[in-house]
Motif scaffolding. Structure first.
Motif, mmCIF file in Angstrom:
data_model
loop_
_atom_site.group_PDB
_atom_site.id
_atom_site.type_symbol
_atom_site.label_atom_id
_atom_site.label_comp_id
_atom_site.label_asym_id
_atom_site.label_seq_id
_atom_site.Cartn_x
_atom_site.Cartn_y
_atom_site.Cartn_z
ATOM 1 N N TYR A 25 0.945 -1.218 0.048
ATOM 2 C CA TYR A 25 0.086 0.110 -0.114
ATOM 3 C C TYR A 25 0.959 1.074 0.075
ATOM 4 O O TYR A 25 1.947 1.293 0.344
ATOM 5 N N ILE A 26 0.286 2.338 -0.377
ATOM 6 C CA ILE A 26 0.871 3.631 -0.406
ATOM 7 C C ILE A 26 0.078 4.712 0.199
ATOM 8 O O ILE A 26 -1.023 4.717 0.169
ATOM 9 N N LEU A 27 0.995 5.525 1.177
ATOM 10 C CA LEU A 27 -0.061 6.581 1.671
ATOM 11 C C LEU A 27 0.030 7.620 0.952
ATOM 12 O O LEU A 27 1.201 8.305 0.554
ATOM 13 N N ARG A 28 -1.193 8.096 0.400
ATOM 14 C CA ARG A 28 -1.096 9.142 -0.564
ATOM 15 C C ARG A 28 -0.514 10.145 0.281
ATOM 16 O O ARG A 28 -0.115 11.264 -0.600
ATOM 17 N N LEU A 60 -2.196 -0.677 -2.842
ATOM 18 C CA LEU A 60 -3.423 -0.189 -2.628
ATOM 19 C C LEU A 60 -3.044 1.332 -2.123
ATOM 20 O O LEU A 60 -2.206 1.399 -1.575
ATOM 21 N N ALA A 61 -3.961 2.258 -2.450
ATOM 22 C CA ALA A 61 -4.027 3.553 -2.333
ATOM 23 C C ALA A 61 -4.723 3.856 -0.913
ATOM 24 O O ALA A 61 -5.786 3.512 -0.631
ATOM 25 N N ILE A 62 -4.014 4.389 0.035
ATOM 26 C CA ILE A 62 -4.588 4.825 1.324
ATOM 27 C C ILE A 62 -4.505 6.162 1.302
ATOM 28 O O ILE A 62 -3.606 7.058 1.301
ATOM 29 N N LEU A 89 -9.676 1.466 -3.764
ATOM 30 C CA LEU A 89 -10.287 -0.085 -4.292
ATOM 31 C C LEU A 89 -9.138 -0.851 -5.191
ATOM 32 O O LEU A 89 -8.084 -0.262 -5.483
ATOM 33 N N PHE A 90 -9.270 -2.135 -5.391
ATOM 34 C CA PHE A 90 -8.731 -2.993 -6.383
ATOM 35 C C PHE A 90 -9.172 -3.067 -7.817
ATOM 36 O O PHE A 90 -10.668 -2.894 -7.812
ATOM 37 N N GLY A 97 -2.598 6.711 -13.181
ATOM 38 C CA GLY A 97 -2.766 7.880 -11.923
ATOM 39 C C GLY A 97 -2.920 7.311 -10.865
ATOM 40 O O GLY A 97 -3.125 7.991 -9.542
ATOM 41 N N TYR A 98 -3.174 5.985 -10.396
ATOM 42 C CA TYR A 98 -3.431 5.181 -9.305
ATOM 43 C C TYR A 98 -2.210 4.588 -8.764
ATOM 44 O O TYR A 98 -1.306 3.906 -9.585
ATOM 45 N N PRO A 99 -1.559 4.888 -7.592
ATOM 46 C CA PRO A 99 -2.549 5.161 -6.372
ATOM 47 C C PRO A 99 -2.469 6.587 -6.049
ATOM 48 O O PRO A 99 -2.829 6.908 -4.904
#
Length: 200
Positions: A25-28, A60-62, A89-90, A97-99
């Motif tokens: 996951y990545i912390l936005r 996953l985007a957080i 979401l997945f 452009g995600y995450p």
């Protein structure tokens, strides 16, 4: 009084716990990734369970939780007391452009299997101290997940406990409720931990 003070829409946070960077996951916005200890621990648990089941899934985007001291935060009416977290979401293929940004979900791009697993992993904490209280997700996206789950052997009775869909946007059914502008992420709200005596 613990960490979470007041309500999610009128509160603050003290002695905050940071969600650390992690695998999968990545912390936005890391400066907005502070919450109660239970919010952080149960979020890490839900992500870990999902990625254990789907090890080849994209990152996953957080999104936002709270700022270190809580209180008003731009772009949100809540996220003030460390108990709200925006989770991406997945998708069948990682969108452009995600995450860095949340991406609109529809029947053509949503990975229903992985997203439903993520949602169920969060909902499995509802009986835990400080576990999930409610999830906000667009009604139409709920419908996509609902029909996928029904087609894949999840009982209608169980789905009615999970989703507001198909009972209408104003219905009080389900833990997952419609909220406008939530067709690209789920907003997970956790309950007050028992030790947070000033939490509402």
């Amino acid at each position: 009084h613990g960490q979470s003070l007041g309500a999610p829409w009128a509160g603050r946070l003290q002695h905050a716990t940071a969600l650390p960077p992690g695998d999968g996951y990545i912390l936005r916005r890391p400066e907005r990734a502070y919450g109660t200890q239970t919010t952080i621990e149960l979020t890490e648990q839900a992500i870990r369970e999902t990625l254990d089941a789907f090890p080849d899934e994209h990152v996953l985007a957080i999104g936002d939780i709270s700022v270190p001291s809580g209180g008003t935060i731009s772009q949100h009416r809540s996220h003030q007391s460390g108990r709200d977290i925006d989770v991406g979401l997945f998708y069948l293929e990682q969108p452009a452009g995600y995450p860095a940004s949340f991406i609109h979900a529809d029947e053509d791009n949503l990975d229903c299997a992985a997203t439903f697993k993520l949602l169920e992993s969060f909902l499995a904490t509802t009986d835990d101290d400080g576990g999930v209280q409610m999830v906000f997700l667009d009604f139409d996206v709920q419908g996509i997940l609902y029909h996928w789950a029904l087609d894949n052997g999840v009982s209608e009775r169980r789905l009615d406990r999970i989703f507001q869909y198909p009972h209408g946007r104003g219905s009080s059914d389900g833990i997952v409720r419609h909220e406008p502008n939530h067709d690209n992420h789920m907003h997970v709200r956790f309950k007050c931990p028992a030790e947070d005596t000033a939490c509402r």
